[in-house]
Design a protein around this motif. Structure first.
Motif, PDB file in Angstrom:
ATOM      1  N   LEU A  93      -8.523   2.980  -6.722  1.00 22.99           N
ATOM      2  CA  LEU A  93      -7.205   2.566  -6.259  1.00 22.99           C
ATOM      3  C   LEU A  93      -7.186   2.627  -4.743  1.00 22.99           C
ATOM      4  N   ASN A  94      -6.667   1.577  -4.133  1.00 31.46           N
ATOM      5  CA  ASN A  94      -6.733   1.452  -2.683  1.00 31.46           C
ATOM      6  C   ASN A  94      -5.362   1.551  -2.021  1.00 31.46           C
ATOM      7  N   CYS A  95      -5.395   1.962  -0.763  1.00 34.79           N
ATOM      8  CA  CYS A  95      -4.166   2.163  -0.003  1.00 34.79           C
ATOM      9  C   CYS A  95      -4.454   1.925   1.477  1.00 34.79           C
ATOM     10  N   ASP A  96      -3.577   1.205   2.147  1.00 35.71           N
ATOM     11  CA  ASP A  96      -3.703   0.960   3.582  1.00 35.71           C
ATOM     12  C   ASP A  96      -2.458   1.456   4.299  1.00 35.71           C
ATOM     13  N   TYR A  97      -2.635   1.914   5.522  1.00 38.83           N
ATOM     14  CA  TYR A  97      -1.481   2.371   6.285  1.00 38.83           C
ATOM     15  C   TYR A  97      -1.555   1.815   7.697  1.00 38.83           C
TER      16      TYR A  97
ATOM     17  N   LYS B 241       2.491   9.049 -11.694  1.00 38.62           N
ATOM     18  CA  LYS B 241       3.821   9.036 -12.300  1.00 38.62           C
ATOM     19  C   LYS B 241       3.792   8.399 -13.686  1.00 38.62           C
ATOM     20  N   TYR B 242       4.286   9.174 -14.664  1.00 32.60           N
ATOM     21  CA  TYR B 242       4.501   8.646 -16.006  1.00 32.60           C
ATOM     22  C   TYR B 242       5.952   8.186 -16.101  1.00 32.60           C
TER      23      TYR B 242
ATOM     24  N   ALA C  16      -1.127   5.365 -15.876  1.00 34.34           N
ATOM     25  CA  ALA C  16       0.105   5.778 -15.208  1.00 34.34           C
ATOM     26  C   ALA C  16       0.252   4.913 -13.957  1.00 34.34           C
ATOM     27  N   VAL C  17       1.325   5.137 -13.218  1.00 34.38           N
ATOM     28  CA  VAL C  17       1.478   4.504 -11.904  1.00 34.38           C
ATOM     29  C   VAL C  17       1.032   5.514 -10.849  1.00 34.38           C
ATOM     30  N   TYR C  18       0.176   5.073  -9.938  1.00 35.66           N
ATOM     31  CA  TYR C  18      -0.352   5.934  -8.893  1.00 35.66           C
ATOM     32  C   TYR C  18       0.241   5.525  -7.549  1.00 35.66           C
ATOM     33  N   PHE C  19       0.785   6.514  -6.857  1.00 32.44           N
ATOM     34  CA  PHE C  19       1.371   6.271  -5.546  1.00 32.44           C
ATOM     35  C   PHE C  19       0.552   6.963  -4.471  1.00 32.44           C
ATOM     36  N   CYS C  20       0.266   6.229  -3.437  1.00 31.49           N
ATOM     37  CA  CYS C  20      -0.322   6.767  -2.227  1.00 31.49           C
ATOM     38  C   CYS C  20       0.843   7.178  -1.312  1.00 31.49           C
ATOM     39  N   ALA C  21       0.708   8.306  -0.620  1.00 31.14           N
ATOM     40  CA  ALA C  21       1.762   8.752   0.296  1.00 31.14           C
ATOM     41  C   ALA C  21       1.124   9.320   1.556  1.00 31.14           C
ATOM     42  N   ALA C  22       1.862   9.266   2.641  1.00 35.10           N
ATOM     43  CA  ALA C  22       1.352   9.756   3.918  1.00 35.10           C
ATOM     44  C   ALA C  22       2.431  10.513   4.657  1.00 35.10           C
TER      45      ALA C  22
ATOM     46  N   GLY D 192       3.836   1.171  -2.622  1.00 33.72           N
ATOM     47  CA  GLY D 192       4.599   0.614  -3.731  1.00 33.72           C
ATOM     48  C   GLY D 192       4.065   0.963  -5.111  1.00 33.72           C
ATOM     49  N   GLY D 193       2.880   1.577  -5.160  1.00 40.80           N
ATOM     50  CA  GLY D 193       2.330   1.996  -6.439  1.00 40.80           C
ATOM     51  C   GLY D 193       1.361   0.995  -7.036  1.00 40.80           C
ATOM     52  N   THR D 194       0.424   1.518  -7.807  1.00 36.02           N
ATOM     53  CA  THR D 194      -0.513   0.705  -8.595  1.00 36.02           C
ATOM     54  C   THR D 194      -0.475   1.217 -10.019  1.00 36.02           C
TER      55      THR D 194
END
Lengths: 114, 112
Positions: free
Chosen positions: A21-25, A38-39, A86-92, A106-108
């Motif tokens: 799962l990827n995330c850019d900031y 998140k379930y 599940a839904v996976y959220f990246c946070a910073a 926004g979640g994957t």
């Protein structure tokens, strides 16, 4: 202006294979990164984190990689299990600031097929 | 041990009404956060409390939104003159140390 982006809204993986799962900031002040899972009908659950002084953090089947120059991080799940769906959220966050408020992507939605 | 709890789990109200959403943080956690999650999006920061004081309310969308934490534990998010666009899941989180925030299950608010 989204400061944290997850460009893939969904990902489907076969059980036993690797999920990436990827995330850019965009905000260079971010110095701490987290992944939450998140379930449905539940709040986000903390999974793993990484400080900007590291480029890798591993916890069991979960590994987070950080590429500061590219402002990119990824979560690897190996091997993937159906319960990982599940839904996976990246946070910073910018820990230098007060409060450590989290900015989320926004979640994957990950679907692991048996 | 008890986690973060939020009540009610669901709230349906009519446009223009006033609502209160409650958050009970993990005992001993000094930091408390409110976030709002709209459909298909990630949670968005609203307000942060350190103890009884609102240390950062920069995420509150307008003056219809207000939150209190009078005794440094339970917090209430208050929304006046609700609008349909306020419909979302409101999440509360608490923390005792940097960055690891524990979330409650959320309150799903629907404004008709």
């Amino acid at each position: 202006d989204q400061q944290v982006k997850q460009n893939s809204p969904s990902l489907s993986v076969q059980e036993g294979r690797i999920s990436i799962l990827n995330c850019d900031y965009t905000n260079s002040m971010f110095d701490y990164f987290l992944w939450y899972k998140k379930y449905p009908a539940e709040g986000p659950t903390f999974l793993i984190s990484i400080s900007s002084i590291k480029d890798k953090n591993e916890d069991g089947r979960f590994t987070v990689f950080l590429n500061k120059s590219a402002k990119h991080l990824s979560l690897h799940i190996v091997p993937s299990q159906p319960g990982d769906s599940a839904v996976y959220f990246c946070a910073a966050s910018a820990r230098a600031g007060a409060g450590n408020m989290l900015t989320f992507g926004g979640g994957t939605r990950l679907m692991v097929k048996p | 041990g008890a986690g973060v709890s939020q009540t009610p789990s669901n709230k349906v109200t009519e446009k223009g009404k006033y609502v209160e959403l409650r958050c009970d943080p993990i005992s001993g956690h000094t930091a408390l956060y409110w976030y709002r999650q709209s459909l298909g999006q990630g949670p968005e920061f609203l307000i942060y409390f350190q103890g009884t004081g609102a240390a950062d309310d920069s995420g509150l969308p307008n003056d219809r939104f207000f939150a209190v934490r009078p005794e440094g534990s339970v917090s209430t998010l208050k929304i006046q003159r609700t609008e349909r666009g306020d419909s979302a899941v409101y999440l509360c989180a608490s923390s005792s140390k940097d960055n690891e925030q524990f979330f409650g299950p959320g309150t799903r608010l629907t404004v008709l």
